[in-house]
Design a protein around this motif. Structure first.
Motif, PDB file in Angstrom:
ATOM      1  N   PRO B 114       0.839  -1.206   0.000  1.00  0.00           N
ATOM      2  CA  PRO B 114       0.000   0.000   0.000  1.00  0.00           C
ATOM      3  C   PRO B 114       0.873   1.256   0.000  1.00  0.00           C
ATOM      4  N   LEU B 115       0.716   2.070  -1.014  1.00  0.00           N
ATOM      5  CA  LEU B 115       1.466   3.327  -1.067  1.00  0.00           C
ATOM      6  C   LEU B 115       0.740   4.438  -0.314  1.00  0.00           C
ATOM      7  N   MET B 116      -0.566   4.404  -0.442  1.00  0.00           N
ATOM      8  CA  MET B 116      -1.345   5.486   0.151  1.00  0.00           C
ATOM      9  C   MET B 116      -2.735   4.976   0.471  1.00  0.00           C
ATOM     10  N   GLY B 117      -3.238   5.337   1.602  1.00  0.00           N
ATOM     11  CA  GLY B 117      -4.607   5.008   1.969  1.00  0.00           C
ATOM     12  C   GLY B 117      -5.288   6.228   2.558  1.00  0.00           C
ATOM     13  N   THR B 118      -6.527   6.434   2.145  1.00  0.00           N
ATOM     14  CA  THR B 118      -7.208   7.627   2.636  1.00  0.00           C
ATOM     15  C   THR B 118      -8.703   7.367   2.769  1.00  0.00           C
ATOM     16  N   LEU B 119      -9.306   8.069   3.683  1.00  0.00           N
ATOM     17  CA  LEU B 119     -10.759   8.095   3.809  1.00  0.00           C
ATOM     18  C   LEU B 119     -11.180   9.527   3.523  1.00  0.00           C
ATOM     19  N   LEU B 120     -12.003   9.663   2.499  1.00  0.00           N
ATOM     20  CA  LEU B 120     -12.367  11.017   2.071  1.00  0.00           C
ATOM     21  C   LEU B 120     -13.829  11.030   1.623  1.00  0.00           C
ATOM     22  N   SER B 121     -14.302  12.199   1.396  1.00  0.00           N
ATOM     23  CA  SER B 121     -15.659  12.337   0.851  1.00  0.00           C
ATOM     24  C   SER B 121     -15.626  13.339  -0.284  1.00  0.00           C
ATOM     25  N   ILE B 122     -16.410  13.028  -1.313  1.00  0.00           N
ATOM     26  CA  ILE B 122     -16.531  13.946  -2.442  1.00  0.00           C
ATOM     27  C   ILE B 122     -18.018  14.210  -2.689  1.00  0.00           C
ATOM     28  N   ARG B 123     -18.279  15.316  -3.332  1.00  0.00           N
ATOM     29  CA  ARG B 123     -19.645  15.638  -3.709  1.00  0.00           C
ATOM     30  C   ARG B 123     -20.165  14.577  -4.687  1.00  0.00           C
ATOM     31  N   ASN B 124     -21.442  14.320  -4.636  1.00  0.00           N
ATOM     32  CA  ASN B 124     -22.040  13.422  -5.625  1.00  0.00           C
ATOM     33  C   ASN B 124     -21.761  13.978  -7.021  1.00  0.00           C
ATOM     34  N   HIS B 125     -21.252  13.150  -7.906  1.00  0.00           N
ATOM     35  CA  HIS B 125     -20.761  13.540  -9.230  1.00  0.00           C
ATOM     36  C   HIS B 125     -19.415  14.270  -9.131  1.00  0.00           C
ATOM     37  N   GLY B 126     -18.815  14.249  -7.971  1.00  0.00           N
ATOM     38  CA  GLY B 126     -17.537  14.934  -7.799  1.00  0.00           C
ATOM     39  C   GLY B 126     -16.356  14.024  -8.091  1.00  0.00           C
ATOM     40  N   MET B 127     -15.178  14.516  -7.812  1.00  0.00           N
ATOM     41  CA  MET B 127     -13.963  13.768  -8.146  1.00  0.00           C
ATOM     42  C   MET B 127     -12.835  14.151  -7.219  1.00  0.00           C
ATOM     43  N   VAL B 128     -11.839  13.284  -7.199  1.00  0.00           N
ATOM     44  CA  VAL B 128     -10.589  13.564  -6.507  1.00  0.00           C
ATOM     45  C   VAL B 128      -9.469  12.990  -7.365  1.00  0.00           C
ATOM     46  N   PHE B 129      -8.312  13.606  -7.309  1.00  0.00           N
ATOM     47  CA  PHE B 129      -7.185  13.173  -8.128  1.00  0.00           C
ATOM     48  C   PHE B 129      -6.102  12.548  -7.251  1.00  0.00           C
ATOM     49  N   VAL B 130      -5.585  11.421  -7.717  1.00  0.00           N
ATOM     50  CA  VAL B 130      -4.404  10.812  -7.108  1.00  0.00           C
ATOM     51  C   VAL B 130      -3.331  10.782  -8.189  1.00  0.00           C
ATOM     52  N   ALA B 131      -2.210  11.392  -7.928  1.00  0.00           N
ATOM     53  CA  ALA B 131      -1.196  11.549  -8.968  1.00  0.00           C
ATOM     54  C   ALA B 131       0.197  11.413  -8.370  1.00  0.00           C
ATOM     55  N   GLY B 132       1.168  11.421  -9.275  1.00  0.00           N
ATOM     56  CA  GLY B 132       2.554  11.471  -8.826  1.00  0.00           C
ATOM     57  C   GLY B 132       3.409  10.288  -9.217  1.00  0.00           C
ATOM     58  N   ARG B 133       2.790   9.156  -9.569  1.00  0.00           N
ATOM     59  CA  ARG B 133       3.606   7.982  -9.907  1.00  0.00           C
ATOM     60  C   ARG B 133       4.113   8.096 -11.330  1.00  0.00           C
ATOM     61  N   LYS B 134       5.393   7.747 -11.511  1.00  0.00           N
ATOM     62  CA  LYS B 134       6.014   7.870 -12.828  1.00  0.00           C
ATOM     63  C   LYS B 134       5.579   6.734 -13.744  1.00  0.00           C
ATOM     64  N   HIS B 135       5.452   7.061 -15.033  1.00  0.00           N
ATOM     65  CA  HIS B 135       5.045   6.050 -16.006  1.00  0.00           C
ATOM     66  C   HIS B 135       5.374   6.543 -17.399  1.00  0.00           C
ATOM     67  N   GLN B 136       6.164   5.770 -18.124  1.00  0.00           N
ATOM     68  CA  GLN B 136       6.482   6.042 -19.532  1.00  0.00           C
ATOM     69  C   GLN B 136       6.895   7.500 -19.775  1.00  0.00           C
ATOM     70  N   GLY B 137       7.839   7.957 -19.005  1.00  0.00           N
ATOM     71  CA  GLY B 137       8.362   9.301 -19.209  1.00  0.00           C
ATOM     72  C   GLY B 137       7.466  10.408 -18.711  1.00  0.00           C
ATOM     73  N   GLY B 138       6.430  10.063 -18.031  1.00  0.00           N
ATOM     74  CA  GLY B 138       5.541  11.089 -17.479  1.00  0.00           C
ATOM     75  C   GLY B 138       5.060  10.669 -16.112  1.00  0.00           C
ATOM     76  N   ILE B 139       3.935  11.186 -15.742  1.00  0.00           N
ATOM     77  CA  ILE B 139       3.345  10.774 -14.466  1.00  0.00           C
ATOM     78  C   ILE B 139       1.882  10.396 -14.720  1.00  0.00           C
ATOM     79  N   LEU B 140       1.375   9.560 -13.837  1.00  0.00           N
ATOM     80  CA  LEU B 140      -0.018   9.145 -13.939  1.00  0.00           C
ATOM     81  C   LEU B 140      -0.889  10.039 -13.071  1.00  0.00           C
ATOM     82  N   ILE B 141      -1.988  10.461 -13.654  1.00  0.00           N
ATOM     83  CA  ILE B 141      -2.996  11.215 -12.914  1.00  0.00           C
ATOM     84  C   ILE B 141      -4.258  10.370 -12.903  1.00  0.00           C
ATOM     85  N   ILE B 142      -4.666   9.964 -11.736  1.00  0.00           N
ATOM     86  CA  ILE B 142      -5.830   9.085 -11.608  1.00  0.00           C
ATOM     87  C   ILE B 142      -7.000   9.919 -11.093  1.00  0.00           C
ATOM     88  N   ARG B 143      -8.009   9.959 -11.904  1.00  0.00           N
ATOM     89  CA  ARG B 143      -9.216  10.678 -11.493  1.00  0.00           C
ATOM     90  C   ARG B 143     -10.218   9.664 -10.951  1.00  0.00           C
TER      91      ARG B 143
END
Lengths: 174, 150
Positions: B114-143
């Motif tokens: 486990p790299l990261m674990g969180t308990l969070l809340s978002i608005r219905n139809h909302g989003m949160v971003f998890v980013a920072g891991r390197k991949h193929q010369g860039g970084i991954l942004i997970i929505r």
């Protein structure tokens, strides 16, 4: 008029006590046996007496009744101008320190604003204390744990909440 | 367990159940993985609805490399396989005050860690971003987004 080569300069120095001991003894011995120098020395004494007498007479004629009132008035004027001078010097002394201290003033102001906001808008007692207090469109983080370096921020304009799990040990983000 | 604690537990369970009934029986989770690089000026048109948010990352190129939607029951774990052998575990915990509570865990490595674990809340139809891991010369942004019926 009979003159003595020594009386022109050395007798006056002898009268004023400005000769060193060997020369003073020598001149004093000379004056004792020289009529010209003796007269010169006596004349110097008489001149001094006249000067002291003239000054004393002028002092006695002066009216010092309002002297201290005048001094006090002058002191008051000097005091007020000194205050202004002191204040100006104080400003000049602090002025260079204000320029590099601008961020500190900004931080202090921001801290005061935040404190004021918290005082007048305290959180409701029933609310939990999330790690991030977010707007409607932002995420509220209740807890967060990680084995890597993690940064968390909210973008106010886009309402994006980002959990950045760093892939570098040095914590470099971008 | 004392009687008062038992009463409190029952009351909380009823409340949670009521919230879930009000919110619908299922929640739709949406996980999109974006590769952000500075190698080009490409912007994937499929990401246009989150372009303002992506611009905050200040990369020149954004490309959607994976998208997955899944409807899950409240309290059920959903596993998403991400590029680079990473996993994302998402558990929708509840729906309170029009916000969806999510438990999110990012896992990586051949021996899953486990790299990261969180308990969070978002608005219905909302989003949160998890980013920072390197991949193929860039970084991954997970929505991570979540939607439920109100």
């Amino acid at each position: 008029m009979i003159t003595c080569p020594r009386s022109e300069r050395l007798v006056a120095l002898l009268y004023d006590g400005e000769l060193d001991s060997p020369l003073r003894r020598e001149i004093a011995s000379h004056v004792a046996g020289c009529v010209v120098c003796t007269r010169t020395l006596a004349a110097l004494g008489r001149v001094q007496e006249l000067v002291v007498q003239a000054i004393s007479e002028q002092v006695e004629e002066s009216d010092f009744a309002n002297f201290w009132e005048g001094v006090a008035s002058k002191l008051d004027q000097q005091a007020s101008s000194s205050w202004r001078l002191w204040l100006q010097l104080w400003r000049e002394r602090l002025r260079p320190a204000w320029v590099p201290g601008a961020p500190a003033w900004a931080a202090t102001t921001a801290a005061l604003l935040v404190t004021t906001f918290l005082v007048f808008h305290p959180p409701a007692p029933s609310d939990p204390a999330p790690t991030v207090l977010a707007g409607n469109d932002q995420a509220e983080i209740e807890s967060l744990s990680a084995s890597e370096t993690v940064f968390l921020w909210n973008e106010s304009e886009s309402n994006a909440t980002v959990i950045w799990v760093s892939d570098d040990n040095d914590g470099e983000m971008l | 367990m004392t009687a008062s604690r038992l009463t409190l537990f029952c009351f909380a369970s009823v409340l949670l159940g009521a919230f879930q009934v009000v919110a619908g029986e299922m929640v739709e989770l949406r996980v999109e993985t974006v590769l952000a690089t500075n190698s080009s000026q490409e912007f994937d048109d499929r990401l246009k609805d989150i372009r303002p948010q992506l611009n905050d990352f200040r990369f020149s190129s954004y490309r959607l490399v994976q998208e997955e939607r899944r409807r899950v029951d409240w309290g059920k774990q959903a596993d998403f396989l991400l590029p680079g052998g990473r996993f994302l575990q998402v558990v929708p915990k509840g729906y309170i005050n029009k916000r969806i509570a999510l438990q999110v865990m990012l896992i990586e490595g051949t021996t899953p860690t486990p790299l990261m674990g969180t308990l969070l809340s978002i608005r219905n139809h909302g989003m949160v971003f998890v980013a920072g891991r390197k991949h193929q010369g860039g970084i991954l942004i997970i929505r991570i987004g979540a939607v439920t019926e109100e």
